[in-house]
Write a protein that holds these residues in place. Structure first.
Motif, PDB file in Angstrom:
ATOM      1  N   LEU A  48       0.821  -1.216   0.000  1.00  0.00           N
ATOM      2  CA  LEU A  48       0.000   0.000   0.000  1.00  0.00           C
ATOM      3  C   LEU A  48       0.857   1.269   0.000  1.00  0.00           C
ATOM      4  O   LEU A  48       0.462   2.292  -0.553  1.00  0.00           O
ATOM      5  CB  LEU A  48      -0.969  -0.011   1.189  1.00  0.00           C
ATOM      6  N   ALA A  49       2.054   1.175   0.582  1.00  0.00           N
ATOM      7  CA  ALA A  49       2.943   2.343   0.601  1.00  0.00           C
ATOM      8  C   ALA A  49       3.350   2.749  -0.813  1.00  0.00           C
ATOM      9  O   ALA A  49       3.653   3.917  -1.070  1.00  0.00           O
ATOM     10  CB  ALA A  49       4.189   2.024   1.431  1.00  0.00           C
ATOM     11  N   ALA A  50       3.360   1.775  -1.733  1.00  0.00           N
ATOM     12  CA  ALA A  50       3.820   2.048  -3.096  1.00  0.00           C
ATOM     13  C   ALA A  50       2.708   2.590  -3.996  1.00  0.00           C
ATOM     14  O   ALA A  50       2.989   3.101  -5.084  1.00  0.00           O
ATOM     15  CB  ALA A  50       4.404   0.781  -3.709  1.00  0.00           C
ATOM     16  N   VAL A  51       1.465   2.474  -3.537  1.00  0.00           N
ATOM     17  CA  VAL A  51       0.320   2.830  -4.390  1.00  0.00           C
ATOM     18  C   VAL A  51       0.420   4.241  -4.994  1.00  0.00           C
ATOM     19  O   VAL A  51       0.201   4.413  -6.195  1.00  0.00           O
ATOM     20  CB  VAL A  51      -1.016   2.612  -3.639  1.00  0.00           C
ATOM     21  N   PRO A  52       0.784   5.269  -4.205  1.00  0.00           N
ATOM     22  CA  PRO A  52       0.801   6.615  -4.797  1.00  0.00           C
ATOM     23  C   PRO A  52       1.865   6.799  -5.887  1.00  0.00           C
ATOM     24  O   PRO A  52       1.785   7.760  -6.637  1.00  0.00           O
ATOM     25  CB  PRO A  52       1.126   7.526  -3.601  1.00  0.00           C
ATOM     26  N   PHE A  53       2.835   5.895  -5.942  1.00  0.00           N
ATOM     27  CA  PHE A  53       3.977   6.101  -6.840  1.00  0.00           C
ATOM     28  C   PHE A  53       3.975   5.151  -8.035  1.00  0.00           C
ATOM     29  O   PHE A  53       4.753   5.329  -8.959  1.00  0.00           O
ATOM     30  CB  PHE A  53       5.287   5.897  -6.070  1.00  0.00           C
ATOM     31  N   ALA A  54       3.142   4.138  -8.001  1.00  0.00           N
ATOM     32  CA  ALA A  54       3.217   3.091  -9.016  1.00  0.00           C
ATOM     33  C   ALA A  54       2.090   3.226 -10.029  1.00  0.00           C
ATOM     34  O   ALA A  54       0.998   3.695  -9.711  1.00  0.00           O
ATOM     35  CB  ALA A  54       3.155   1.719  -8.354  1.00  0.00           C
ATOM     36  N   ALA A  55       2.382   2.776 -11.274  1.00  0.00           N
ATOM     37  CA  ALA A  55       1.354   2.750 -12.317  1.00  0.00           C
ATOM     38  C   ALA A  55       0.591   1.439 -12.267  1.00  0.00           C
ATOM     39  O   ALA A  55      -0.512   1.327 -12.808  1.00  0.00           O
ATOM     40  CB  ALA A  55       1.995   2.915 -13.686  1.00  0.00           C
ATOM     41  N   ALA A  56       1.182   0.421 -11.636  1.00  0.00           N
ATOM     42  CA  ALA A  56       0.549  -0.893 -11.561  1.00  0.00           C
ATOM     43  C   ALA A  56       1.258  -1.730 -10.510  1.00  0.00           C
ATOM     44  O   ALA A  56       2.388  -1.431 -10.118  1.00  0.00           O
ATOM     45  CB  ALA A  56       0.616  -1.602 -12.913  1.00  0.00           C
ATOM     46  N   ILE A  57       0.565  -2.790 -10.102  1.00  0.00           N
ATOM     47  CA  ILE A  57       1.136  -3.817  -9.235  1.00  0.00           C
ATOM     48  C   ILE A  57       1.554  -4.980 -10.126  1.00  0.00           C
ATOM     49  O   ILE A  57       0.788  -5.384 -11.002  1.00  0.00           O
ATOM     50  CB  ILE A  57       0.063  -4.322  -8.233  1.00  0.00           C
ATOM     51  N   PRO A  77      -7.795  -3.056  -0.680  1.00  0.00           N
ATOM     52  CA  PRO A  77      -8.892  -2.093  -0.528  1.00  0.00           C
ATOM     53  C   PRO A  77      -9.861  -2.102  -1.715  1.00  0.00           C
ATOM     54  O   PRO A  77      -9.425  -2.218  -2.860  1.00  0.00           O
ATOM     55  CB  PRO A  77      -8.168  -0.743  -0.461  1.00  0.00           C
ATOM     56  N   ALA A  78     -11.141  -1.999  -1.419  1.00  0.00           N
ATOM     57  CA  ALA A  78     -12.160  -2.021  -2.469  1.00  0.00           C
ATOM     58  C   ALA A  78     -12.460  -0.622  -2.998  1.00  0.00           C
ATOM     59  O   ALA A  78     -13.136  -0.466  -4.003  1.00  0.00           O
ATOM     60  CB  ALA A  78     -13.446  -2.660  -1.935  1.00  0.00           C
ATOM     61  N   ASP A  79     -11.981   0.388  -2.289  1.00  0.00           N
ATOM     62  CA  ASP A  79     -12.115   1.734  -2.849  1.00  0.00           C
ATOM     63  C   ASP A  79     -10.868   2.569  -2.546  1.00  0.00           C
ATOM     64  O   ASP A  79      -9.943   2.093  -1.890  1.00  0.00           O
ATOM     65  CB  ASP A  79     -13.398   2.426  -2.354  1.00  0.00           C
ATOM     66  N   GLY A  80     -10.864   3.787  -3.072  1.00  0.00           N
ATOM     67  CA  GLY A  80      -9.674   4.626  -2.931  1.00  0.00           C
ATOM     68  C   GLY A  80      -8.667   4.339  -4.034  1.00  0.00           C
ATOM     69  O   GLY A  80      -8.932   3.512  -4.914  1.00  0.00           O
ATOM     70  N   PRO A  81      -7.498   5.004  -3.973  1.00  0.00           N
ATOM     71  CA  PRO A  81      -6.495   4.905  -5.043  1.00  0.00           C
ATOM     72  C   PRO A  81      -5.998   3.475  -5.291  1.00  0.00           C
ATOM     73  O   PRO A  81      -5.741   3.101  -6.438  1.00  0.00           O
ATOM     74  CB  PRO A  81      -5.336   5.776  -4.542  1.00  0.00           C
ATOM     75  N   ALA A  82      -5.891   2.672  -4.236  1.00  0.00           N
ATOM     76  CA  ALA A  82      -5.388   1.304  -4.424  1.00  0.00           C
ATOM     77  C   ALA A  82      -6.328   0.489  -5.300  1.00  0.00           C
ATOM     78  O   ALA A  82      -5.893  -0.343  -6.099  1.00  0.00           O
ATOM     79  CB  ALA A  82      -5.195   0.617  -3.072  1.00  0.00           C
ATOM     80  N   SER A  83      -7.631   0.740  -5.150  1.00  0.00           N
ATOM     81  CA  SER A  83      -8.622  -0.091  -5.840  1.00  0.00           C
ATOM     82  C   SER A  83      -8.564   0.072  -7.354  1.00  0.00           C
ATOM     83  O   SER A  83      -9.002  -0.816  -8.082  1.00  0.00           O
ATOM     84  CB  SER A  83     -10.026   0.235  -5.342  1.00  0.00           C
ATOM     85  N   VAL A  84      -8.043   1.191  -7.835  1.00  0.00           N
ATOM     86  CA  VAL A  84      -8.031   1.418  -9.289  1.00  0.00           C
ATOM     87  C   VAL A  84      -6.674   1.095  -9.937  1.00  0.00           C
ATOM     88  O   VAL A  84      -6.520   1.194 -11.147  1.00  0.00           O
ATOM     89  CB  VAL A  84      -8.439   2.874  -9.653  1.00  0.00           C
ATOM     90  N   LEU A  85      -5.722   0.713  -9.120  1.00  0.00           N
ATOM     91  CA  LEU A  85      -4.406   0.364  -9.667  1.00  0.00           C
ATOM     92  C   LEU A  85      -4.492  -0.990 -10.382  1.00  0.00           C
ATOM     93  O   LEU A  85      -4.936  -1.967  -9.799  1.00  0.00           O
ATOM     94  CB  LEU A  85      -3.402   0.280  -8.513  1.00  0.00           C
ATOM     95  N   PRO A  86      -4.069  -1.063 -11.647  1.00  0.00           N
ATOM     96  CA  PRO A  86      -4.138  -2.357 -12.338  1.00  0.00           C
ATOM     97  C   PRO A  86      -3.142  -3.364 -11.767  1.00  0.00           C
ATOM     98  O   PRO A  86      -2.076  -2.989 -11.302  1.00  0.00           O
ATOM     99  CB  PRO A  86      -3.793  -2.013 -13.790  1.00  0.00           C
ATOM    100  N   TRP A  87      -3.531  -4.632 -11.816  1.00  0.00           N
ATOM    101  CA  TRP A  87      -2.640  -5.728 -11.425  1.00  0.00           C
ATOM    102  C   TRP A  87      -2.190  -6.433 -12.695  1.00  0.00           C
ATOM    103  O   TRP A  87      -3.011  -6.848 -13.514  1.00  0.00           O
ATOM    104  CB  TRP A  87      -3.369  -6.720 -10.503  1.00  0.00           C
ATOM    105  N   ARG A  88      -0.875  -6.573 -12.828  1.00  0.00           N
ATOM    106  CA  ARG A  88      -0.306  -7.190 -14.014  1.00  0.00           C
ATOM    107  C   ARG A  88       0.351  -8.506 -13.610  1.00  0.00           C
ATOM    108  O   ARG A  88       1.156  -8.532 -12.685  1.00  0.00           O
ATOM    109  CB  ARG A  88       0.734  -6.261 -14.674  1.00  0.00           C
ATOM    110  N   PHE A 132      -6.324 -10.588 -12.361  1.00  0.00           N
ATOM    111  CA  PHE A 132      -5.408  -9.655 -13.028  1.00  0.00           C
ATOM    112  C   PHE A 132      -6.075  -8.857 -14.145  1.00  0.00           C
ATOM    113  O   PHE A 132      -7.007  -9.335 -14.788  1.00  0.00           O
ATOM    114  CB  PHE A 132      -4.206 -10.413 -13.595  1.00  0.00           C
ATOM    115  N   ASP A 133      -5.546  -7.660 -14.359  1.00  0.00           N
ATOM    116  CA  ASP A 133      -6.024  -6.801 -15.436  1.00  0.00           C
ATOM    117  C   ASP A 133      -5.295  -7.078 -16.749  1.00  0.00           C
ATOM    118  O   ASP A 133      -5.832  -6.825 -17.821  1.00  0.00           O
ATOM    119  CB  ASP A 133      -5.834  -5.331 -15.043  1.00  0.00           C
ATOM    120  N   THR A 134      -4.043  -7.538 -16.634  1.00  0.00           N
ATOM    121  CA  THR A 134      -3.279  -7.866 -17.841  1.00  0.00           C
ATOM    122  C   THR A 134      -2.455  -9.126 -17.580  1.00  0.00           C
ATOM    123  O   THR A 134      -2.149  -9.449 -16.440  1.00  0.00           O
ATOM    124  CB  THR A 134      -2.268  -6.757 -18.227  1.00  0.00           C
ATOM    125  N   VAL A 135      -2.082  -9.794 -18.668  1.00  0.00           N
ATOM    126  CA  VAL A 135      -1.103 -10.880 -18.587  1.00  0.00           C
ATOM    127  C   VAL A 135       0.110 -10.433 -19.407  1.00  0.00           C
ATOM    128  O   VAL A 135       0.012 -10.247 -20.617  1.00  0.00           O
ATOM    129  CB  VAL A 135      -1.680 -12.205 -19.121  1.00  0.00           C
TER     130      VAL A 135
END
Ligand SMILES: *Cc1c(COP(=O)(O)O)cnc(C)c1O
Length: 232
Positions: free
Chosen positions: A43-52, A68-79, A96-99
């Protein structure tokens, strides 16, 4: 170093490498590679990352449950950046959002079938084994063309670009040669297909500056961000 110091350092090094190559630092996306990390650390990385970026289905599944189901973490894509087994395709599509590690025609066909059932489009990167080392994942460069052709014909897969892992050496020239070869492969594929193929995912903690100088648009960084990994 604290997390803030590490992220500051990485951002500076990304900007520096981009400038050296005459590129806009914003053209390089940072994927936070979070294998072995707790959700708390992630979660500490969420503000700085484009994706997980996660490697394993099982690990991602556990983390997704408490993500988290809402807030900035919830919209970060998982690759998904690790090798995907055919029998885990459905789970992978749920998590995942992408492979980014597509490495065979059989896997592409399985992904297509399940994505169609789920009525979604899946962005993919083809992972190419440019370093040609026995233990590395990814498809051989010679097999890239046929796989790309197959992926283009599958309506629920969206081909975003290419991914590779650099060779295990700190010799700058050899590492950069591998990254340049991936860039050239992408360029050739663009010419032949007319696809934009905007993503070149290359560069990890030990080699991301060289990757950026060779055209990387997506760096996957774990240990430089979170500290050394402890697998125990
Ligand atoms: C673990 C991993 C990374 C990140 O490696 P670091 O050296 O910790 O930055 C990047 N890409 C893939 C595919 C990985 O498995």
């Amino acid at each position: 170093m604290t997390f803030e110091e590490r992220i500051g350092d990485i951002r500076e090094r990304i900007a520096c490498a981009a400038e050296k190559a005459g590129r806009d630092p914003k053209s390089v996306l940072l994927v936070a590679v979070t294998k072995t990390r707790t959700v708390q650390e992630m979660l500490a990385a969420v503000p700085f990352a484009a994706a997980i970026g996660e490697n394993r289905i099982q690990e991602a599944e556990k983390k997704r449950k408490i993500w988290p189901a809402d807030g900035p973490a919830s919209v970060l894509p998982w690759r998904l950046i690790g090798h995907l087994q055919g029998n885990k395709v459905r789970k992978a599509l749920e998590l995942f959002d992408t492979v980014d590690s597509l490495d065979s025609i059989a896997l592409a066909e399985r992904l297509e079938r399940v994505a169609a059932e789920m009525e979604r489009t899946l962005p993919v990167l083809i992972e190419v084994n440019m370093a040609q080392e026995g233990s590395k994942t990814g498809i051989a460069p010679e097999a890239f063309g046929p796989l790309l052709e197959r992926v283009r014909s599958l309506p629920h897969l969206h081909m975003e670009g290419l991914m590779t892992i650099g060779p295990m050496t700190d010799d700058e020239a050899s590492v950069r040669r591998v990254f340049a070869a991936l860039r050239d492969l992408a360029e050739e594929a663009r010419k032949q297909t007319g696809l934009p193929l905007p993503v070149l995912s290359m560069g990890m903690s030990g080699d991301f500056e060289w990757a950026i100088q060779e055209g990387s648009t997506m760096v996957r960084i774990g240990s430089a961000l979170f500290g050394p990994r402890n697998y125990c």
